[in-house]
Design an enzyme around this catalytic site. Sequence first.
Site, mmCIF file in Angstrom:
data_model
loop_
_atom_site.group_PDB
_atom_site.id
_atom_site.type_symbol
_atom_site.label_atom_id
_atom_site.label_comp_id
_atom_site.label_asym_id
_atom_site.label_seq_id
_atom_site.Cartn_x
_atom_site.Cartn_y
_atom_site.Cartn_z
ATOM 1 N N ASN A 9 0.719 -1.176 -0.435
ATOM 2 C CA ASN A 9 0.090 0.078 -0.221
ATOM 3 C C ASN A 9 0.467 1.204 -0.192
ATOM 4 O O ASN A 9 1.760 1.180 1.283
ATOM 5 C CB ASN A 9 -1.059 0.104 0.924
ATOM 6 C CG ASN A 9 -1.891 1.239 1.651
ATOM 7 O OD1 ASN A 9 -1.398 2.153 0.588
ATOM 8 N ND2 ASN A 9 -2.234 1.857 2.846
ATOM 9 N N LYS A 11 0.028 4.214 -0.426
ATOM 10 C CA LYS A 11 -0.738 5.430 0.382
ATOM 11 C C LYS A 11 -0.261 6.543 -0.359
ATOM 12 O O LYS A 11 -0.471 6.360 -1.642
ATOM 13 C CB LYS A 11 0.112 5.893 2.289
ATOM 14 C CG LYS A 11 0.387 4.512 2.893
ATOM 15 C CD LYS A 11 -0.166 4.708 4.040
ATOM 16 C CE LYS A 11 0.615 3.344 5.251
ATOM 17 N NZ LYS A 11 0.249 3.491 6.394
ATOM 18 N N HIS A 95 -9.233 1.116 4.929
ATOM 19 C CA HIS A 95 -7.813 0.712 5.546
ATOM 20 C C HIS A 95 -8.544 2.065 6.445
ATOM 21 O O HIS A 95 -9.316 2.958 6.977
ATOM 22 C CB HIS A 95 -6.640 1.288 4.473
ATOM 23 C CG HIS A 95 -5.267 1.726 5.011
ATOM 24 N ND1 HIS A 95 -5.384 2.675 5.933
ATOM 25 C CD2 HIS A 95 -5.081 1.151 4.720
ATOM 26 C CE1 HIS A 95 -3.991 1.882 6.259
ATOM 27 N NE2 HIS A 95 -3.649 0.819 5.325
ATOM 28 N N GLU A 97 -6.540 4.546 7.604
ATOM 29 C CA GLU A 97 -6.564 5.846 7.646
ATOM 30 C C GLU A 97 -8.057 6.218 7.135
ATOM 31 O O GLU A 97 -8.108 7.277 7.241
ATOM 32 C CB GLU A 97 -5.456 6.304 6.868
ATOM 33 C CG GLU A 97 -4.136 5.998 7.356
ATOM 34 C CD GLU A 97 -2.514 5.440 7.014
ATOM 35 O OE1 GLU A 97 -2.649 5.233 5.938
ATOM 36 O OE2 GLU A 97 -1.928 4.852 7.785
ATOM 37 N N GLU A 167 -5.422 -5.405 10.146
ATOM 38 C CA GLU A 167 -4.882 -4.227 10.172
ATOM 39 C C GLU A 167 -4.660 -3.799 11.928
ATOM 40 O O GLU A 167 -5.401 -2.144 12.068
ATOM 41 C CB GLU A 167 -4.309 -3.489 9.390
ATOM 42 C CG GLU A 167 -4.257 -4.022 7.975
ATOM 43 C CD GLU A 167 -3.379 -2.368 7.124
ATOM 44 O OE1 GLU A 167 -2.418 -3.364 6.793
ATOM 45 O OE2 GLU A 167 -4.306 -1.508 7.324
ATOM 46 N N GLY A 173 2.367 2.232 11.052
ATOM 47 C CA GLY A 173 3.519 2.561 10.405
ATOM 48 C C GLY A 173 3.927 3.393 11.962
ATOM 49 O O GLY A 173 4.859 4.602 11.794
ATOM 50 N N SER A 213 3.274 -2.697 10.098
ATOM 51 C CA SER A 213 4.684 -2.520 10.393
ATOM 52 C C SER A 213 5.781 -4.199 10.041
ATOM 53 O O SER A 213 6.404 -5.051 10.339
ATOM 54 C CB SER A 213 4.880 -2.043 12.213
ATOM 55 O OG SER A 213 4.487 -1.301 12.315
ATOM 56 N N GLY A 234 2.916 -1.223 4.275
ATOM 57 C CA GLY A 234 2.793 0.071 3.986
ATOM 58 C C GLY A 234 3.868 0.782 4.059
ATOM 59 O O GLY A 234 4.696 0.492 3.225
HETATM 60 C C1 PEP Z 1 -0.825 -0.083 6.282
HETATM 61 O O1 PEP Z 1 -0.766 0.774 5.355
HETATM 62 O O2 PEP Z 1 -1.954 -0.746 5.710
HETATM 63 C C2 PEP Z 1 0.424 -0.461 6.488
HETATM 64 C C3 PEP Z 1 -0.029 -1.726 7.265
HETATM 65 O O3 PEP Z 1 1.978 0.395 6.994
HETATM 66 P P1 PEP Z 1 2.596 0.072 7.603
HETATM 67 O O4 PEP Z 1 3.519 -1.381 7.564
HETATM 68 O O5 PEP Z 1 3.709 0.923 6.842
HETATM 69 O O6 PEP Z 1 2.575 0.538 8.658
#
Ligand code: PEP
Length: 250
Positions: A9, A11, A95, A97, A167, A173, A213, A234
């Site tokens: 992703n 973003k 998601h 966000e 998630e 993040g 992460s 991400g």
């Molecule tokens: C994501 O954007 O879905 C995500 C899991 O981000 P990250 O891997 O940076 O935590």
Amino acid sequence: MRTPLIAGNWKMHMTVNEAVELAGAVARLSSDARDREVMIAPPYTALFEVARALEGSNVLLSSQNVCWEEKGAFTGEISPVMLKDIGCSMAIIGHSERRHVFGEDNKMVNKRILGAQKFGMVPVFCIGETLDEREAGHTFKVLESQVREGLVGVEISDPATIVVAYEPVWAIGTGKTATVVQAQEVHAFVRELLAGMYQKNVASEIRILYGGSVNPENVDALMSEEDVDGALVGGAALKPELFDRIIHFQ
Ligand code: PEP
């Protein structure tokens, strides 16, 4: 057999040129991926060019959201028909966000999933609890409502027509990853939930990704868990050398 899916992703990152370059790198890195699938979700502005850059590769293309309508007065939205038109076969929906920064609730997530499926896109349906919800002991209750409300009226007779992504919001993040035990516990719970909503042989084949992460250091352990069928990545998906190692998890 659930084919593992490693999904990136991106973003709100990457100009068109940067995206085409990164997509080319991902296509090269994925050329030997036979027993797993790779997907990337660039920003809308880059999708058209990235689709062209991925031609002939085995990398799947996803959007980061999708509207439920085909066309009309929906300023700022992109329809599933438009996305399919440029070669986008999947759509990340719900998601954290979108839910927490833009206020999308289970009802809207549900509409988006229904819309994506109606026009033949595969939704990557994201769920996850906040840190407060986990600490208050509400993780399973929250996830259950997200799953039940998100899937109202959604028929799944072919497990390939949806992907679920767990998630935990506190892990996205932040550099904090759920332990493999926490991830497996939730994935098994979600699969059980799906088994109560759909035919058992279908639920057992729906892929459930872990996101939060994921990095080269933790991917192997996460992927070794029974119910972890892939990763939604991400930050590490923006760096070819990190994403390479994640794609090639062992
Ligand atoms: C994501 O954007 O879905 C995500 C899991 O981000 P990250 O891997 O940076 O935590």
